[in-house]
Design an enzyme around this catalytic site. Structure first.
Site, PDB file in Angstrom:
ATOM      1  N   GLU A 185     121.385 -16.565 -91.546  1.00 28.39           N
ATOM      2  CA  GLU A 185     122.477 -15.792 -92.152  1.00 28.39           C
ATOM      3  C   GLU A 185     123.431 -15.267 -91.073  1.00 28.39           C
ATOM      4  O   GLU A 185     124.645 -15.460 -91.147  1.00 28.39           O
ATOM      5  CB  GLU A 185     121.920 -14.621 -92.968  1.00 28.39           C
ATOM      6  CG  GLU A 185     121.288 -15.060 -94.289  1.00 28.39           C
ATOM      7  CD  GLU A 185     120.852 -13.890 -95.188  1.00 28.39           C
ATOM      8  OE1 GLU A 185     120.397 -14.158 -96.291  1.00 28.39           O
ATOM      9  OE2 GLU A 185     120.964 -12.712 -94.764  1.00 28.39           O
TER      10      GLU A 185
ATOM     11  N   HIS B 130     129.090 -23.943-121.360  1.00 29.06           N
ATOM     12  CA  HIS B 130     129.756 -25.031-120.644  1.00 29.06           C
ATOM     13  C   HIS B 130     131.192 -24.636-120.375  1.00 29.06           C
ATOM     14  O   HIS B 130     131.843 -24.099-121.273  1.00 29.06           O
ATOM     15  CB  HIS B 130     129.712 -26.303-121.495  1.00 29.06           C
ATOM     16  CG  HIS B 130     130.495 -27.420-120.888  1.00 29.06           C
ATOM     17  ND1 HIS B 130     130.018 -28.146-119.814  1.00 29.06           N
ATOM     18  CD2 HIS B 130     131.729 -27.921-121.172  1.00 29.06           C
ATOM     19  CE1 HIS B 130     130.921 -29.060-119.477  1.00 29.06           C
ATOM     20  NE2 HIS B 130     131.968 -28.932-120.281  1.00 29.06           N
TER      21      HIS B 130
HETATM   22  C1  LIG Z   1     119.471  -8.183 -91.057  1.00 31.31           C
HETATM   23  C2  LIG Z   1     118.564  -8.050 -92.251  1.00 31.31           C
HETATM   24  C3  LIG Z   1     118.951  -8.579 -93.470  1.00 31.31           C
HETATM   25  C4  LIG Z   1     118.127  -8.462 -94.578  1.00 31.31           C
HETATM   26  N1  LIG Z   1     118.553  -8.983 -95.757  1.00 31.31           N
HETATM   27  C5  LIG Z   1     117.778  -8.871 -96.849  1.00 31.31           C
HETATM   28  C6  LIG Z   1     118.229  -9.364 -98.099  1.00 31.31           C
HETATM   29  O1  LIG Z   1     119.325  -9.906 -98.226  1.00 31.31           O
HETATM   30  N2  LIG Z   1     117.416  -9.213 -99.166  1.00 31.31           N
HETATM   31  C7  LIG Z   1     116.183  -8.622 -99.070  1.00 31.31           C
HETATM   32  O2  LIG Z   1     115.476  -8.522-100.076  1.00 31.31           O
HETATM   33  N3  LIG Z   1     115.736  -8.131 -97.895  1.00 31.31           N
HETATM   34  C8  LIG Z   1     116.507  -8.243 -96.790  1.00 31.31           C
HETATM   35  N4  LIG Z   1     116.070  -7.719 -95.608  1.00 31.31           N
HETATM   36  C9  LIG Z   1     114.740  -7.065 -95.577  1.00 31.31           C
HETATM   37  C10 LIG Z   1     114.819  -5.652 -96.143  1.00 31.31           C
HETATM   38  O3  LIG Z   1     115.725  -4.892 -95.379  1.00 31.31           O
HETATM   39  C11 LIG Z   1     113.434  -5.011 -96.130  1.00 31.31           C
HETATM   40  O4  LIG Z   1     112.517  -5.836 -96.822  1.00 31.31           O
HETATM   41  C12 LIG Z   1     113.464  -3.630 -96.799  1.00 31.31           C
HETATM   42  O5  LIG Z   1     114.381  -2.778 -96.153  1.00 31.31           O
HETATM   43  C13 LIG Z   1     112.077  -2.995 -96.788  1.00 31.31           C
HETATM   44  O6  LIG Z   1     112.139  -1.760 -97.399  1.00 31.31           O
HETATM   45  P1  LIG Z   1     111.139  -0.588 -97.050  1.00 31.31           P
HETATM   46  O7  LIG Z   1     111.466   0.516 -97.997  1.00 31.31           O
HETATM   47  O8  LIG Z   1     109.756  -1.091 -97.016  1.00 31.31           O
HETATM   48  O9  LIG Z   1     111.471  -0.137 -95.550  1.00 31.31           O
HETATM   49  P2  LIG Z   1     112.804   0.119 -94.718  1.00 31.31           P
HETATM   50  O10 LIG Z   1     114.009  -0.295 -95.438  1.00 31.31           O
HETATM   51  O11 LIG Z   1     112.553  -0.467 -93.371  1.00 31.31           O
HETATM   52  O12 LIG Z   1     112.875   1.699 -94.610  1.00 31.31           O
HETATM   53  C14 LIG Z   1     111.931   2.440 -93.921  1.00 31.31           C
HETATM   54  C15 LIG Z   1     112.541   3.760 -93.527  1.00 31.31           C
HETATM   55  O13 LIG Z   1     111.506   4.607 -93.045  1.00 31.31           O
HETATM   56  C16 LIG Z   1     112.009   5.408 -91.989  1.00 31.31           C
HETATM   57  N5  LIG Z   1     110.865   5.875 -91.213  1.00 31.31           N
HETATM   58  C17 LIG Z   1     109.962   5.138 -90.512  1.00 31.31           C
HETATM   59  N6  LIG Z   1     109.012   5.930 -89.970  1.00 31.31           N
HETATM   60  C18 LIG Z   1     109.313   7.201 -90.338  1.00 31.31           C
HETATM   61  C19 LIG Z   1     108.703   8.463 -90.105  1.00 31.31           C
HETATM   62  N7  LIG Z   1     107.567   8.562 -89.426  1.00 31.31           N
HETATM   63  N8  LIG Z   1     109.290   9.543 -90.627  1.00 31.31           N
HETATM   64  C20 LIG Z   1     110.435   9.450 -91.350  1.00 31.31           C
HETATM   65  N9  LIG Z   1     111.049   8.287 -91.603  1.00 31.31           N
HETATM   66  C21 LIG Z   1     110.491   7.172 -91.119  1.00 31.31           C
HETATM   67  C22 LIG Z   1     112.929   4.466 -91.245  1.00 31.31           C
HETATM   68  O14 LIG Z   1     113.883   5.204 -90.508  1.00 31.31           O
HETATM   69  C23 LIG Z   1     113.557   3.680 -92.398  1.00 31.31           C
HETATM   70  O15 LIG Z   1     114.772   4.257 -92.799  1.00 31.31           O
HETATM   71  C24 LIG Z   1     116.879  -7.801 -94.467  1.00 31.31           C
HETATM   72  C25 LIG Z   1     116.488  -7.249 -93.257  1.00 31.31           C
HETATM   73  C26 LIG Z   1     117.313  -7.358 -92.160  1.00 31.31           C
HETATM   74  C27 LIG Z   1     116.885  -6.753 -90.862  1.00 31.31           C
END
Ligand SMILES: Cc1cc2nc3c(=O)[nH]c(=O)nc-3n(C[C@H](O)[C@H](O)[C@H](O)COP(=O)(O)OP(=O)(O)OC[C@H]3O[C@@H](n4cnc5c(N)ncnc54)[C@H](O)[C@@H]3O)c2cc1C
Length: 465
Positions: free
Chosen positions: A187, A444
Site C-alpha cells: 500500500e 445492472h
Molecule cells: C500503516 C498501517 C495501515 C493499516 N491499515 C489497515 C487497514 O486498512 N485496515 C485494517 O483493518 N487494519 C489496518 N491496519 C492495522 C490496524 O491499525 C490494527 O489492526 C488496529 O489498529 C488494531 O487495533 P487495536 O485496538 O488492537 O490497537 P491499536 O490501534 O494499536 O491501539 C492501541 C493503543 O494503545 C495505546 N497503548 C499501548 N500501551 C498503553 C499503555 N500501557 N497505556 C495506555 N495506552 C497504551 C497505544 O498508544 C495505542 O493508541 C494498519 C496498520 C498500519 C500500521
C-alpha cells in the site's frame, strides 16, 4: 471502585469496547498514552494511509487515466503539502470523532501510560510523571501492536522508515526500497510510486501477500510489475548503510548465496507488526503470554480473573475490524449477553490499484484441509460496467464446498473489491450457498454482477463468458 470497566488503549479494539460497554450501562474509563484517541489505526495506520492512497490514486488518474475518457487535463502538478494536509485533516476529524463519542457516552478519557498493578487496579502515569490509581471490576488490555524491527537495520523515521515515517516523507524519494511484500508495504509502496518513486520490493518468501489466495497474489504481482514495481522475491535485507549519496541496502538470497547491494534514498521496513505489551506489568501479574501475544480463552479472558484482552495484542489477524468486533463481543459478554466473533468470516482488503478483497478460505487452505471444493471465476473484462469505467483488470473467484455448495471463500481483485466483498461476507454469515448468491438479483450494470456471475460459474452456468 472508580469504574465498572477500565480499558487500556484507545485503538479500534479499546474505543469500540468502551462505547459498547457504556451503552450497556457500565461506568467506563479508557487509558491512552497517546495525545489523541483512536490508536494505531486512526493516527498512523488505516486512516492516514487510505487518505494518501486515495489522493495519490487521483494524482495518477489525472496524469494517465482520463485521456481515453475524453477528459483532457494539463499534466497534473503534485502539491505534497496539500496532500499531507488532507491526510492530517482526515486523521483529526476521525480522532476528534472518537473524543465526541466518548463525551456522548460519558466515558472517562484518562491520558497517560497504564499499568495493571493488581487485578482490579490500574496505575496511570501522566506525562508529568504523576500517578493516579483507578479501580474496576474488569480490565481490558487493548494495547495493540508496534512495528516489528528488522535485525541489523535501525529505523530513524527519516530515510530508514517504518510505516509511520512513510506517511510523512517530505518529498517523494527517487528510489524507494520496501522491505516486505505484505499489505502495508504494497500500500505505502503504491502511494510513493504513484507520486514518482522507483519502488523495489524485497521479500523473504517467494511470493507476495503471504496468506492471500495464491492465484490472486500471482496475478496481482504481474499487475504491480506493469505499474513499475520491481520485486526481489526470495531475498532478505541484512543491513542498510548510509552512503554519501543515499542508502545502500545489502540483500541476500533467502536460500543462501552471494550478497548484493541496492541503492536507495528511502528504505521502508514493513516486515510486520508485533503485539505491544511494554510497561503493562503483565509479567509481574503472571498473565500468560505466547509468542508475545496475551493468551485468552474463547471469551477474551486471560488466566488472571477480571483481566481481558482484545485486538492486535491477541491471536488472529491484525485488523481494525477484527479488533472492533472483539471489543463489542467482550463488552456484551461482560454485560451478561452472548457476545461472539465469527473468525471464519473476517474480510481482508488491500487498498491498492486494483483493490484486493477476500473473505473465508483460500484454495491453498482448502487443499491443506482436504476439503473438496468447486471454483467459479468471472473476469471483469466481461463486465459491462467495468468496461464503461475502464476498470477491467481482475476477476472474482468463488470457492464452494463440492458436496454442499456452501460458500467457503470469495476472492476479488478489481476496482472497488473492498466494497464488493461484503455481500459475500453476509452470505457466508448466513451459511449461504453459491446458488443462493447466483439466484440473488444484482443491479445492472454494476461491478457486483461479476460476483453473481462467479457464483453462477460454480455450477458452470455463467452467462457472460
Ligand atoms: C500503516 C498501517 C495501515 C493499516 N491499515 C489497515 C487497514 O486498512 N485496515 C485494517 O483493518 N487494519 C489496518 N491496519 C492495522 C490496524 O491499525 C490494527 O489492526 C488496529 O489498529 C488494531 O487495533 P487495536 O485496538 O488492537 O490497537 P491499536 O490501534 O494499536 O491501539 C492501541 C493503543 O494503545 C495505546 N497503548 C499501548 N500501551 C498503553 C499503555 N500501557 N497505556 C495506555 N495506552 C497504551 C497505544 O498508544 C495505542 O493508541 C494498519 C496498520 C498500519 C500500521
Amino acid at each position: 471502585m472508580s469504574h465498572d470497566l477500565i480499558v487500556i488503549g484507545s485503538g479500534p479494539g479499546g474505543y469500540v469496547c468502551a462505547i459498547r460497554a457504556a451503552q450497556l450501562g457500565m461506568k467506563v474509563a479508557v487509558v491512552e498514552k497517546r495525545k489523541t484517541l483512536g490508536g494505531t489505526c486512526l493516527n498512523v495506520g488505516c486512516i492516514p494511509s487510505k487518505a494518501l492512497l486515495y489522493a495519490s490514486e487521483m494524482f495518477e488518474e489525472a496524469a494517465h487515466g482520463l485521456g481515453p475518457l475524453g477528459v483532457v487535463v494539463a499534466p497534473p502538478k503534485l502539491d505534497l503539502t496539500a496532500m499531507m494536509k488532507h491526510k492530517d485533516d482526515t486523521v483529526a476529524a476521525n480522532v476528534n470523532g472518537v473524543a465526541f463519542l466518548f463525551k456522548k457516552n460519558k466515558i472517562d478519557w484518562v491520558v497517560g501510560e497504564g499499568r495493571i498493578a493488581a487485578p482490579g487496579t490500574v496505575v496511570v502515569k501522566g506525562a508529568d510523571g504523576k500517578e493516579q490509581t483507578l479501580e474496576a471490576k474488569s480490565i481490558v488490555i487493548a494495547t495493540g501492536s508496534d512495528v516489528a524491527p528488522l535485525p541489523g537495520v535501525e529505523i530513524d523515521e527519516k530515510t530508514v522508515v517504518s510505516s509511520t515515517g512513510a506517511l510523512t516523507l517530505a518529498a517523494p524519494p527517487k528510489r524507494l526500497i520496501v522491505v516486505g511484500a505484505g499489505v502495508i508495504g504494497l500500500e505505502l509502496g503504491s502511494v510513493w510510486r504513484r507520486l514518482g518513486a522507483e519502488v523495489t520490493v524485497v521479500e523473504f518468501l517467494d511470493r507476495i501477500l503471504p496468506g492471500m489466495d495464491g492465484e490472486v497474489a500471482k496475478q496481482f504481482q504481474r499487475m504491480l510489475e506493469r505499474q513499475g514495481f520491481r520485486f526481489r522475491l526470495g531475498h532478505k535485507v541484512t543491513r542498510v548503510d548510509k552512503a554519501a549519496a543515499g542508502l545502500q541496502a545489502t540483500i541476500e538470497p533467502a536460500a543462501g548465496g552471494a550478497a548484493e547491494t541496492l541503492d536507495a534514498d528511502v528504505v521502508l521496513v514493513a516486515i510486520g507488526r508485533r503485539p505491544y505489551t511494554q510497561g503493562l506489568g503483565l509479567e509481574a501479574l503472571g498473565v500468560a503470554m505466547e509468542r508475545g501475544q496475551v493468551v485468552i480463552d474463547a471469551h477474551f479472558a486471560t488466566n488472571i480473573a477480571g483481566v481481558y484482552a482484545i485486538g492486535d495484542v491477541v491471536r488472529g489477524p491484525m485488523l481494525a475490524h477484527k479488533a472492533e468486533d472483539e471489543g463489542v463481543a467482550l463488552a456484551e459478554i461482560l454485560a451478561g449477553k452472548a457476545g461472539h466473533v465469527n473468525y471464519d468470516v473476517i474480510p481482508g482488503v488491500v487498498y491498492t490499484t486494483p483493490e484486493i478483497a477476500s473473505v473465508g478460505r483460500s484454495e491453498e487452505e482448502l487443499k491443506a484441509a482436504g476439503i473438496a471444493y468447486a471454483v467459479g471465476k468471472f473476469p471483469f473484462t466481461a463486465n459491462g460496467r467495468a468496461r464503461a469505467m475502464r476498470h477491467t483488470e481482475g476477476f472474482v473467484k468463488v470457492l464452494a464446498d463440492a458436496a454442499t455448495d456452501r460458500v467457503l471463500g470469495v476472492h476479488i481483485i478489481g476496482f472497488g473489491a473492498g466494497e464488493m466483498i461484503h455481500e459475500a461476507a453476509v452470505l457466508m454469515e448466513f451459511g449461504g450457498s453459491a446458488e443462493d448468491l447466483a439466484r440473488t438479483c444484482h443491479a445492472h450494470p454494476t461491478m457486483s454482477e461479476a460476483v453473481k456471475e462467479a457464483a453462477m460459474a460454480v455450477a458452470k452456468r455463467a452467462i457472460h463468458v
